[in-house]
Scaffold this active site. Sequence first.
Site, PDB file in Angstrom:
ATOM      1  N   HIS A 190      -7.534  -5.534  -0.234  1.00  0.00           N
ATOM      2  CA  HIS A 190      -6.290  -4.778  -0.065  1.00  0.00           C
ATOM      3  C   HIS A 190      -5.233  -5.521   0.775  1.00  0.00           C
ATOM      4  O   HIS A 190      -4.042  -5.407   0.528  1.00  0.00           O
ATOM      5  CB  HIS A 190      -6.654  -3.435   0.593  1.00  0.00           C
ATOM      6  CG  HIS A 190      -5.538  -2.458   0.617  1.00  0.00           C
ATOM      7  ND1 HIS A 190      -4.844  -2.105  -0.517  1.00  0.00           N
ATOM      8  CD2 HIS A 190      -4.974  -1.750   1.641  1.00  0.00           C
ATOM      9  CE1 HIS A 190      -3.909  -1.214  -0.197  1.00  0.00           C
ATOM     10  NE2 HIS A 190      -3.975  -0.994   1.102  1.00  0.00           N
ATOM     11  N   SER A 211       0.831  -1.197   0.000  1.00  0.00           N
ATOM     12  CA  SER A 211       0.000   0.000   0.000  1.00  0.00           C
ATOM     13  C   SER A 211       0.873   1.257   0.000  1.00  0.00           C
ATOM     14  O   SER A 211       1.695   1.432  -0.887  1.00  0.00           O
ATOM     15  CB  SER A 211      -0.930  -0.066   1.209  1.00  0.00           C
ATOM     16  OG  SER A 211      -1.956   0.835   1.069  1.00  0.00           O
ATOM     17  N   ASP A 236      -9.417  -5.293  -4.571  1.00  0.00           N
ATOM     18  CA  ASP A 236      -8.957  -4.189  -3.727  1.00  0.00           C
ATOM     19  C   ASP A 236      -9.679  -2.900  -4.110  1.00  0.00           C
ATOM     20  O   ASP A 236      -9.572  -2.428  -5.234  1.00  0.00           O
ATOM     21  CB  ASP A 236      -7.440  -4.024  -3.919  1.00  0.00           C
ATOM     22  CG  ASP A 236      -6.826  -3.032  -2.952  1.00  0.00           C
ATOM     23  OD1 ASP A 236      -7.578  -2.311  -2.276  1.00  0.00           O
ATOM     24  OD2 ASP A 236      -5.587  -2.990  -2.878  1.00  0.00           O
TER      25      ASP A 236
HETATM   26  C1  LIG Z   1      -5.561   5.198  -1.047  1.00  0.00           C
HETATM   27  S1  LIG Z   1      -4.527   4.017  -0.406  1.00  0.00           S
HETATM   28  C2  LIG Z   1      -3.928   4.536   1.065  1.00  0.00           C
HETATM   29  C3  LIG Z   1      -2.887   3.642   1.604  1.00  0.00           C
HETATM   30  C4  LIG Z   1      -3.488   2.760   2.615  1.00  0.00           C
HETATM   31  N1  LIG Z   1      -4.068   3.593   3.599  1.00  0.00           N
HETATM   32  C5  LIG Z   1      -5.197   3.288   4.199  1.00  0.00           C
HETATM   33  O1  LIG Z   1      -5.925   2.389   3.955  1.00  0.00           O
HETATM   34  C6  LIG Z   1      -2.447   1.907   3.291  1.00  0.00           C
HETATM   35  O2  LIG Z   1      -1.274   2.174   3.250  1.00  0.00           O
HETATM   36  N2  LIG Z   1      -2.912   0.867   4.002  1.00  0.00           N
HETATM   37  C7  LIG Z   1      -2.118   0.101   4.915  1.00  0.00           C
HETATM   38  C8  LIG Z   1      -2.860  -0.024   6.226  1.00  0.00           C
HETATM   39  O3  LIG Z   1      -2.873   1.180   6.883  1.00  0.00           O
HETATM   40  C9  LIG Z   1      -1.833  -1.292   4.436  1.00  0.00           C
HETATM   41  O4  LIG Z   1      -0.796  -1.837   4.855  1.00  0.00           O
HETATM   42  O5  LIG Z   1      -2.622  -1.855   3.678  1.00  0.00           O
END
Ligand SMILES: CSCC[C@H](NC=O)C(=O)N[C@@H](CO)C(=O)O
Length: 714
Positions: free
Chosen positions: A689, A569, A657
């Site tokens: 995700h 992410s 996702d």
């Molecule tokens: C539009 S995507 C944003 C990135 C995501 N943030 C929140 O959901 C992200 O980095 N997620 C992390 C958990 O916080 C992950 O490891 O999936």
Amino acid sequence: MESQVMTNPEDISKLYRELSLFPSLTRADVGPVITSQYGGKYSNIYTEWSQRDLERNENVKFCRQYIVFHDDKSVVYSGPSGNCTEIKGELLSKDSPSGDMKAVVRESIIKGEDKQFLEIWSKNIKVKSINLTALKKHGKVYEDDQFGCLVWSHSETHLLYVAERKRLKAESFFQVWPSKHTLKGEQFVFYEDWGETLVSKSSPVLCVLDIEGSNVSVLEGVPDNISPGQAFWAPSDTGVVFVGWWHEPFRLGLKYSPNRRSSLFYVDLTGGQCEQLSSGSSAVCSPKLSPDQCRIIYLECAVYGPHQQCSRLCMYDWYTKRTSVVVDVVKRPREDGFAGIYSSSLSPLCWSADSQRILVSCPQGSRKDLLLVETTTGSVTSLTSKSPGGSWSLLTIERNLMVVSWSSPNCPPSLRVGFLPLGGSREEVDWVVLEDSQTQPDIDWQILNFTPPPEQDNSQYPGLDFDALLLKPKDVKEGVKLPLIVTPHGGPHSVIVADWLLSSSVLCRMGFAILLVNYRGSIGYGQDSILSLPGNVGTQDVKDVQFAVESVLRGGAFDEQKVAVAGGSHGGFVACHLIGQYPEFYKACVARNPVINLASMIGSTDIPDWCMVEAGYNYSTDCLPDPAVWEQMLNKSPIKHVKQVKTPVLLTLGEDDKRVPPKQGIEYYRALKALQVPVRLLWYPGNNHSLSKVDAESDGFMNIALWMTQHLSL
Ligand SMILES: CSCC[C@H](NC=O)C(=O)N[C@@H](CO)C(=O)O
């Protein structure tokens, strides 16, 4: 140079299988106090655990009970009372306040169709089994931790839960034999949902079962523009208190996003009147009623802005109707180490027996500690900061008996209980282990602290430092330099705390060192650290990680030619930036559902506000595409640096996702292909995700491990 890394796939999968056996604790309930015939007092502790079952390809849920003899101040004797039992089909369950009954929402497949039942158990009898599906009062029951709940009224005569609003069946205009009560032409109407992990959840309603009459009613009075959840019975059962999220002009993703406009509401059961109990200009969550039923404690933060922030702990007095801020936002960690509250959910029970104190478990830097808050003074003390480092999670507290899960990077979760010292006492908690776990003696870990060099200091938020967790094999042969895997976390406003991490522990046992970096912007270090990152993504986070890696390499224990980077992410965003900005440095890269291009993602993610905020702009629901903003979003994205990339990249993508749609990964894949950079793409259908289904997670792990050994030439 000599290597001591495990490379044989058979050996790696055997190790993964071995370490994936350790279960994690998901819930604990303390039963009523029973006095034995000899005068001793005891309580049963019910616990739920989750464990990967690689053979069945599912996460299994099981329960185990323990008996704890005590004198209300300390544990006298404890032990398990029987073996584990697997739990199947239970979506929700809850014991009644007296402990005499139990309610279960169960899903069962009957003649190929999913049905939901609400069961009431008393002693050894299932006294009711109500077919909710057949009743047709509402759609599916919400079992998630965002909206879902199953709550007994104080009188134990009614149950409260949340379900999808009933939808009339839609039929084609051309149906030859139209049925009654159907909607024509509505077959393909789009229903918004609440995004990642909440797909198909659109319009929640509050439902009440009258147990005696087996009658379900949908509560009226909730405003039309509000989606209710996290509900519970008001004092004396006069009505229901709930969190309501505004869903106009449209719904945005709620998972990991406690920054959505929401308020506490009270709906009166007799008149159906709905009253707003909190301001309505902030975001609230996790309200919990005190045992004396006089006050409600809840978490509050700003709407929009960084998705996870330092929360305010607020208290609403039921009788004076006054709200007070018990613990405010903390900008910088205090002298005594308190860094603020970072949590989007309090544990189901969190009040002390005297209704004066609250327990919160949350990150404080790279640890997860148990904090005790005095609601009258707002004073905060840590119950665990002097205990062994690691991660302390509160499962529940009942009549001052705390049940917690403790783990660390070399120790899987263990179950502990302890009594909360009386108010005003400075006594330490005497923790008793109910279920121990196997320490991994081959894993060494430590927390490192970094001060960025002056040229990387943030002028708006100067003087911030950051941490990293370093895991390494304990025994390193003479002359061996370890390969290093660098892991920036996602979010970016989240944190890696020192708890049990399956993939890191397997990689470490294989012979890798792992550096998990909590760059500036992570939670647990004060609100200023969080606010320092938006507008600086792709630079500040990237430079912090690079600085941490180079500092660690200077120590000489690691092989500079065998450094890899892996992240998911936003962690994937940082990883892809690193291989673009430092093209000679990393020999392998793995990215799970990475953010590749903020400008192309804003139109397809469930949290478009995230793209604007992290790029340094304010978000409003009516903002329209602006070329200047898009240009900035592109400039801050990893795709901007793709032409410099030389590192082989493994992409792991979830077909479903909603957060970072897999098209982001495809965009990078195509660019790398065109540039003839080695790239491999793994596509996981039915995964979102987190890529956390058992087969996706285990297959992903094996591929990651082999990608590392192959490209680091081990
Ligand atoms: C539009 S995507 C944003 C990135 C995501 N943030 C929140 O959901 C992200 O980095 N997620 C992390 C958990 O916080 C992950 O490891 O999936």
